[in-house]
Scaffold this active site. Structure first.
Site, short mmCIF file in Angstrom:
data_model
loop_
_atom_site.label_atom_id
_atom_site.label_comp_id
_atom_site.label_asym_id
_atom_site.label_seq_id
_atom_site.Cartn_x
_atom_site.Cartn_y
_atom_site.Cartn_z
N ASP A 29 0.98 -1.17 -0.12
CA ASP A 29 0.30 -0.12 0.07
C ASP A 29 1.18 1.00 0.09
OD1 ASP A 29 -1.97 -2.18 0.01
OD2 ASP A 29 -2.00 -1.16 2.34
N GLY A 151 -1.12 -1.07 11.02
CA GLY A 151 -2.34 -1.23 10.00
C GLY A 151 -2.14 -2.13 9.58
N CYS A 152 -2.28 -1.93 8.60
CA CYS A 152 -1.86 -3.16 7.00
C CYS A 152 -0.62 -3.53 7.07
CB CYS A 152 -2.18 -2.76 5.71
SG CYS A 152 -3.71 -1.67 5.36
N VAL A 153 0.71 -3.15 7.74
CA VAL A 153 1.79 -3.94 7.72
C VAL A 153 1.80 -4.91 8.91
CG1 VAL A 153 4.21 -3.87 8.45
CG2 VAL A 153 3.41 -2.44 7.13
N SER A 156 -0.41 -7.64 7.34
CA SER A 156 0.31 -8.77 6.73
C SER A 156 0.82 -9.72 7.06
CB SER A 156 0.43 -8.44 6.00
OG SER A 156 -0.53 -7.59 4.95
#
Length: 210
Positions: A29, A151-153, A156
């Protein structure tokens, strides 16, 4: 509690998983919403990460280590395909086709032949075929760069571990909007789900893989 978190975790959490033999680099992202001053999602830590990430990309491409990118895009009216997440975090509704903030940052764009997985939630693995593709190609290690750390890190990284991959997060190549959540989530990932390494350590491992 007077002892530090590191002292409290020592000997219980924080074992090293190390690199396997066949890594892939996952760029999470890196979108302009995080690097454009004045945007609601602007995060100074991501600006710093974007500045460092080209070294990781260049090394992976030179070593023919697979590079995979993710982005977030909503296509349904009112971002309905974002479900509860966009209700909790309406700032994410900026991620729609045609919005310049949803474009990839300069210098870390996908290269020719590099797959892009579009997601609607935090984890790169949730609702995508990423895990299946990596397993099918024999990947055993996922090297993470991108945003945001908390968040996304993080999401994941947790899912990469749960999908059976050695999970590596490159410290200089991930970023967030505030140092507190950034460092707390790096500590947590390094303790329980993968290894947080320096960029130089990642580059050495990629060199060995070549």
């Amino acid at each position: 509690m007077s002892e530090s978190a590191s002292d409290n975790y020592r000997g219980v959490w924080g074992h090293r998983i190390g690199f396997g033999t066949k890594p892939a680099v996952l760029m999470i992202d890196f979108m302009k919403a995080y690097t454009t001053e004045g945007a609601a999602l602007f995060a100074p830590g991501v600006v710093a990460a974007v500045a460092q990430a080209p070294r990781l990309l260049e090394a992976a491409r030179a070593a023919r280590v697979p590079v995979i990118h993710t982005n977030i895009l909503y296509h349904a009216p009112n971002c309905a395909d974002g479900g509860v997440w966009v209700k909790k975090a309406p700032v994410m509704t900026a991620m729609v086709p045609g919005n310049p903030l949803a474009e990839f940052c300069a210098g870390v764009e996908p290269g020719p032949g590099e797959p892009v997985f579009t997601k609607q939630y935090a984890s790169a693995f949730f609702g995508t075929s990423l895990g299946s593709m990596l397993h099918a190609t024999g990947i055993d290690t996922v090297i993470l760069a991108g945003c945001s750390t908390s968040g996304c890190v993080r999401a994941s990284a947790v899912d990469a571990c749960q999908h059976g991959f050695r999970t590596i997060v490159v410290r200089e190549c991930v970023g967030d909007r505030h140092e507190g959540p950034h460092e707390a989530n790096l500590f947590d990932i390094d303790s329980k789900y993968g290894d947080v390494v320096t960029l130089d350590e990642a580059l050495q491992a990629i060199g060995r893989a070549a």
